[in-house]
Design a protein around this motif. Structure first.
Motif, PDB file in Angstrom:
ATOM      1  N   CYS A 214      -5.543   5.903 -11.644  1.00  0.00           N
ATOM      2  CA  CYS A 214      -4.915   5.227 -10.522  1.00  0.00           C
ATOM      3  C   CYS A 214      -4.865   3.729 -10.728  1.00  0.00           C
ATOM      4  O   CYS A 214      -5.853   3.114 -11.131  1.00  0.00           O
ATOM      5  CB  CYS A 214      -5.681   5.526  -9.228  1.00  0.00           C
ATOM      6  SG  CYS A 214      -5.466   7.218  -8.673  1.00  0.00           S
ATOM      7  N   ASN A 215      -3.716   3.143 -10.422  1.00  0.00           N
ATOM      8  CA  ASN A 215      -3.510   1.708 -10.568  1.00  0.00           C
ATOM      9  C   ASN A 215      -3.977   1.009  -9.298  1.00  0.00           C
ATOM     10  O   ASN A 215      -3.483   1.307  -8.211  1.00  0.00           O
ATOM     11  CB  ASN A 215      -2.014   1.445 -10.821  1.00  0.00           C
ATOM     12  CG  ASN A 215      -1.732   0.005 -11.195  1.00  0.00           C
ATOM     13  OD1 ASN A 215      -2.559  -0.865 -10.991  1.00  0.00           O
ATOM     14  ND2 ASN A 215      -0.551  -0.221 -11.732  1.00  0.00           N
ATOM     15  N   ILE A 216      -4.911   0.053  -9.433  1.00  0.00           N
ATOM     16  CA  ILE A 216      -5.425  -0.603  -8.232  1.00  0.00           C
ATOM     17  C   ILE A 216      -4.425  -1.587  -7.643  1.00  0.00           C
ATOM     18  O   ILE A 216      -4.596  -2.044  -6.520  1.00  0.00           O
ATOM     19  CB  ILE A 216      -6.759  -1.324  -8.511  1.00  0.00           C
ATOM     20  CG1 ILE A 216      -6.604  -2.318  -9.639  1.00  0.00           C
ATOM     21  CG2 ILE A 216      -7.838  -0.343  -8.845  1.00  0.00           C
ATOM     22  CD1 ILE A 216      -7.882  -3.093  -9.878  1.00  0.00           C
ATOM     23  N   ASN A 217      -3.389  -1.920  -8.419  1.00  0.00           N
ATOM     24  CA  ASN A 217      -2.396  -2.856  -7.887  1.00  0.00           C
ATOM     25  C   ASN A 217      -1.342  -2.163  -7.031  1.00  0.00           C
ATOM     26  O   ASN A 217      -0.440  -2.825  -6.520  1.00  0.00           O
ATOM     27  CB  ASN A 217      -1.688  -3.574  -9.044  1.00  0.00           C
ATOM     28  CG  ASN A 217      -2.670  -4.324  -9.912  1.00  0.00           C
ATOM     29  OD1 ASN A 217      -3.587  -4.937  -9.412  1.00  0.00           O
ATOM     30  ND2 ASN A 217      -2.474  -4.247 -11.218  1.00  0.00           N
ATOM     31  N   SER A 218      -1.441  -0.855  -6.904  1.00  0.00           N
ATOM     32  CA  SER A 218      -0.428  -0.140  -6.127  1.00  0.00           C
ATOM     33  C   SER A 218      -0.583  -0.446  -4.645  1.00  0.00           C
ATOM     34  O   SER A 218      -1.688  -0.495  -4.131  1.00  0.00           O
ATOM     35  CB  SER A 218      -0.600   1.360  -6.372  1.00  0.00           C
ATOM     36  OG  SER A 218       0.130   2.080  -5.420  1.00  0.00           O
ATOM     37  N   PRO A 219       0.538  -0.676  -3.935  1.00  0.00           N
ATOM     38  CA  PRO A 219       0.434  -0.963  -2.499  1.00  0.00           C
ATOM     39  C   PRO A 219       0.105   0.267  -1.660  1.00  0.00           C
ATOM     40  O   PRO A 219      -0.301   0.142  -0.518  1.00  0.00           O
ATOM     41  CB  PRO A 219       1.824  -1.506  -2.130  1.00  0.00           C
ATOM     42  CG  PRO A 219       2.729  -0.932  -3.153  1.00  0.00           C
ATOM     43  CD  PRO A 219       1.931  -0.811  -4.406  1.00  0.00           C
ATOM     44  N   ARG A 220       0.292   1.445  -2.233  1.00  0.00           N
ATOM     45  CA  ARG A 220       0.025   2.656  -1.454  1.00  0.00           C
ATOM     46  C   ARG A 220      -1.160   3.390  -2.045  1.00  0.00           C
ATOM     47  O   ARG A 220      -1.454   3.235  -3.242  1.00  0.00           O
ATOM     48  CB  ARG A 220       1.263   3.534  -1.390  1.00  0.00           C
ATOM     49  CG  ARG A 220       1.482   4.425  -2.594  1.00  0.00           C
ATOM     50  CD  ARG A 220       2.766   5.214  -2.480  1.00  0.00           C
ATOM     51  NE  ARG A 220       2.684   6.292  -1.494  1.00  0.00           N
ATOM     52  CZ  ARG A 220       3.732   7.005  -1.087  1.00  0.00           C
ATOM     53  NH1 ARG A 220       4.936   6.740  -1.559  1.00  0.00           N
ATOM     54  NH2 ARG A 220       3.598   7.976  -0.198  1.00  0.00           N
ATOM     55  N   PRO A 221      -1.847   4.205  -1.226  1.00  0.00           N
ATOM     56  CA  PRO A 221      -2.939   5.018  -1.758  1.00  0.00           C
ATOM     57  C   PRO A 221      -2.454   5.887  -2.919  1.00  0.00           C
ATOM     58  O   PRO A 221      -1.323   6.352  -2.929  1.00  0.00           O
ATOM     59  CB  PRO A 221      -3.339   5.873  -0.557  1.00  0.00           C
ATOM     60  CG  PRO A 221      -2.985   5.049   0.609  1.00  0.00           C
ATOM     61  CD  PRO A 221      -1.747   4.315   0.238  1.00  0.00           C
ATOM     62  N   GLN A 224      -2.218  11.317  -7.038  1.00  0.00           N
ATOM     63  CA  GLN A 224      -2.743  11.891  -8.281  1.00  0.00           C
ATOM     64  C   GLN A 224      -2.168  13.261  -8.585  1.00  0.00           C
ATOM     65  O   GLN A 224      -2.133  13.668  -9.739  1.00  0.00           O
ATOM     66  CB  GLN A 224      -4.238  12.123  -8.159  1.00  0.00           C
ATOM     67  CG  GLN A 224      -5.118  10.929  -8.222  1.00  0.00           C
ATOM     68  CD  GLN A 224      -6.534  11.394  -7.952  1.00  0.00           C
ATOM     69  OE1 GLN A 224      -7.115  11.024  -6.948  1.00  0.00           O
ATOM     70  NE2 GLN A 224      -7.057  12.223  -8.812  1.00  0.00           N
TER      71      GLN A 224
END
Lengths: 364, 339
Positions: A214-221, A224
């Motif tokens: 998972c990319n922590i820069n994603s604006p949404r949860p 997966q």
């Protein structure tokens, strides 16, 4: 016709000896740097041994470590020699040792160059090792109950989090392996059984990835599971979604990391090689100029220093002949029927006209 | 009644001056070390400034930096003084400098002690600051489109992964907050509408946590949603499951980290304080022995050194009385004007 002849006055020689003494001590420090660079590379490779397949990668750091230690020793000896060379009387102590020392150091600097080039050349083997190692690590991701593989899941998760990568080439690698252990699959459910039956090897394959992708820069949860199914999630389009998961493959991420390290190390070793070469040149000049001083007899006079006494080709030829005659010392000279005691008339130089001296009349 | 009188023959004076010179250089290095410790602590606190509500805790590193810089100056002058102490002719020029010097150096040495005490005592302050900061961070986790808050999600995710923690007090804090933005909720779905209607504020609450709470050491793939529902996952019991997500709360993790840092720094600064005090005590002895030499012809006689000329109480009264007189004068003056 000497190679690169330079004239040295007495003060020049003394200054050269002093400068070389300091430079040799600096070289000891660079030898320590070389040793620590090799140690650092070894530690870095060992840290991720679980992700690398069996390849002989340790020869590069081992070479650097050995070269570093030898460099310390050689330059320490060189420092002592140069310190004594400032005084012509003390030079006599080292006179016989200096030429072998120069030759050994020359071959040793060649080893440093080989070490530097190996750093750059290691990349291909490293790539192969990482490719196979990561593939196996992903395959055994689910085997957290098998001894020897139980920490592979943690290693892969931490790798993907730290290097911000997913899978071998990309996140789709996870779609092709079963990364959920059978222990956590409910075999009584129809959906699970259907998935297992849907492929030849009976593996539970799905279009999902572990949480570490998972990319922590994603604006949404993080999404997966059911990644390729745009309708399974609200306001989600699989083809255009870029920030949800890490897009880089871990092989490329690790390769970039190690290549960066090895290029820096290789560059530093090249600089150290050039430095050692310059110190060696200085020592050679010092040796030849001091030997010429001794030959001339006057310790305060000017003398010549050179790299090679004759030209390069002649030196090579004479050395080759020496090596050839070394091999011949066991062979018998067949010119005089093998008897070395026969008196062969000599062509001695008697006088200015090269006439033999008058025979002394025999007393009758 | 002199405080802690000591006799100083000539050799002992010389030895004192030389020892003090060495000690003052060590104390200078220790002062530089204190300054770097203060800088390091400030950097570490600033890194997580987003989850702290106020900056009161920054008083500790600020004090350390000020004290470090001041002790560089104090010890430099101490070194110069004991260089001059070996020559009885040059020492008297420091006479006018001594009074303000003692004032400043005592002040900063006390400040050093205060910094050590603060580093242990401000734990409660730090904890309450983190409590509010983390609560806000978790509340604004979903607001990735609001300017000023768009990086809260990233901050909290990074924090939870780095410190291996989940939530404020523990992971259940995520159940009380809507951490999925409305932009990603399908309001046409019945399930979403039920959940939103089920609470007063109209928030989408459920028993799930973000992916950053997942523990990589878990033997099974991470279970993030329906955490309290045992039947939703095969072979799962949420009461006994320990390795799935991080159990520890981020407040506890951060407080432990910072208190560990500050305790170590406090111990180091305490030893610097002891070194600095010994420098000041030695300097006081040196000053008093050299002053006793003033006007003497033979500079190699034995002299006495002391800490205070009068007793402690008398010295304090000596300094406090002028202040009291000043205050009383004011009072008398106001009485006069009233009368």
């Amino acid at each position: 016709m000497a190679v690169l002849k330079v004239k040295f006055t007495k003060t020049n020689r003394d200054k050269l000896a002093q400068v070389l003494w300091i430079l040799n001590w600096v070289s000891v420090v660079t030898g320590v740097i070389l040793f620590s660079l090799g140690l650092f590379l070894k530690v870095e490779i060992n840290k991720r041994w679980e992700l690398m397949a069996e390849r002989d990668l340790h020869y590069v750091p081992n070479m650097l470590i050995a070269t570093g230690l030898i460099a310390c020793g050689i330059n320490f000896l060189g420092g002592k020699i140069c310190y004594d060379c400032a005084d012509t009387t003390k030079f006599l102590r080292w006179k016989l040792l200096m030429l072998p020392y120069v030759i050994c150091t020359f071959f040793f600097t060649f080893c440093i160059l080989v070490g530097a080039l190996m750093c750059y050349g290691m990349r291909g083997e490293l790539e192969e090792a990482l490719d196979l190692g990561l593939r196996d690590a992903m395959r055994y991701y689910k085997d957290t109950d098998t001894p020897g593989r139980c920490f592979l899941k943690r290693t892969v998760d931490l790798l993907q989090i730290q290097f911000q990568c997913c899978g071998n080439f990309g996140f789709r690698d996870w779609f092709q392996i079963q990364w959920i252990s059978n222990r956590y699959l409910d075999m009584s459910r129809r959906e699970v059984v259907a998935r297992l039956r849907s492929n030849v090897e009976g593996k539970y394959l799905m279009d999902g990835v572990p949480f570490s992708c998972c990319n922590i820069n994603s604006p949404r949860p993080c999404i997966q599971h059911q990644i390729t199914n745009s309708s399974a999630h609200f306001n989600y389009e699989y083809q255009t979604e870029e920030l949800n998961l890490w897009r880089k493959g871990c092989r490329q991420a690790l390769l970039e990391y190690y290549t960066h390290i090895m290029q820096s190390i290789g560059f530093t070793v090249l600089i150290i090689w050039l430095f050692e070469l310059s110190v060696l040149t200085g020592v050679r000049y010092l040796q030849t100029s001091l030997e010429n001083v001794l030959r001339q007899g006057d310790p305060d006079s000017e003398s010549d220093g050179w790299l090679l006494e004759n030209s390069f080709v002649e030196t090579a030829r004479s050395n080759f002949n020496i090596i050839k005659s070394l091999g011949k010392c066991n062979q018998i000279d067949t010119a005089n029927n093998g008897d070395p005691n026969i008196n062969v008339p000599s062509t001695a130089y008697y006088g200015p006209d090269n006439l033999p001296s008058k025979q002394i009349p025999m007393a009758s | 009644m002199v405080l802690m009188k000591m006799k100083f023959p000539f050799e002992k004076r010389v030895k004192l001056a030389q020892g003090l010179w060495l000690l003052s250089w060590m104390a200078t290095l220790a002062g530089a070390f204190t300054f770097t410790l203060g800088c390091f602590l400030k950097t570490e606190l600033r890194r997580r400034a987003e989850v702290m509500d106020n900056t009161e805790i920054h008083a500790v590193p600020n004090t350390l930096m000020i004290v470090g810089l001041a002790s560089l100056g104090i010890n430099y002058f101490a070194g110069r003084m004991c260089q001059d102490a070996l020559d009885a002719g040059r020492f008297p020029r420091w006479k006018t400098f001594m009074q303000p010097y003692w004032g400043v150096s005592l002040l900063f040495t006390l400040l050093m002690l205060m910094a050590v005490i603060m580093s242990y005592a401000m734990k409660g302050n730090l904890e309450s600051s983190l409590k509010i900061g983390l609560k806000n961070g978790i509340r604004f986790y979903k607001d990735t489109d609001t300017p000023g808050r768009c990086f809260q999600k990233q901050t909290i995710d990074r924090l939870q992964m780095e410190f291996r923690c989940c939530g404020n007090t523990d992971f259940k804090d995520w159940f009380e907050v809507q951490w999925i933005s409305n932009r990603y909720l399908d309001f046409s779905s019945k399930e979403v509408k039920d959940r939103v209607k089920s609470n007063v504020d109209g928030r989408y609450l459920f028993d799930g946590v973000p992916f950053s709470c997942c523990n990589p050491s878990s033997p099974r793939p991470c279970i993030q949603d329906r955490l309290t529902n045992n039947s939703a996952h095969y072979s799962y019991e949420h009461q006994t499951e320990e390795l799935n997500i991080y159990i520890r709360g981020c407040r506890e993790a951060l407080v432990n980290y910072y208190m560990g840092l500050m305790n170590t720094i406090g111990a180091g600064v305490l030893s610097v304080f002891l070194l600095q005090s010994s420098v000041l005590v030695s300097l006081r002895y040196l000053q008093t022995t050299m002053e006793a030499l003033a006007g003497q012809e033979n500079t190699e006689i034995e002299t006495e050194g002391y800490l205070l000329e009068k007793g402690v109480k008398e010295t304090i009264m000596e300094y406090v009385t002028p202040v009291l007189v000043f205050l009383q004068l004011n009072q008398v003056g106001s009485e006069d004007t009233e009368a």
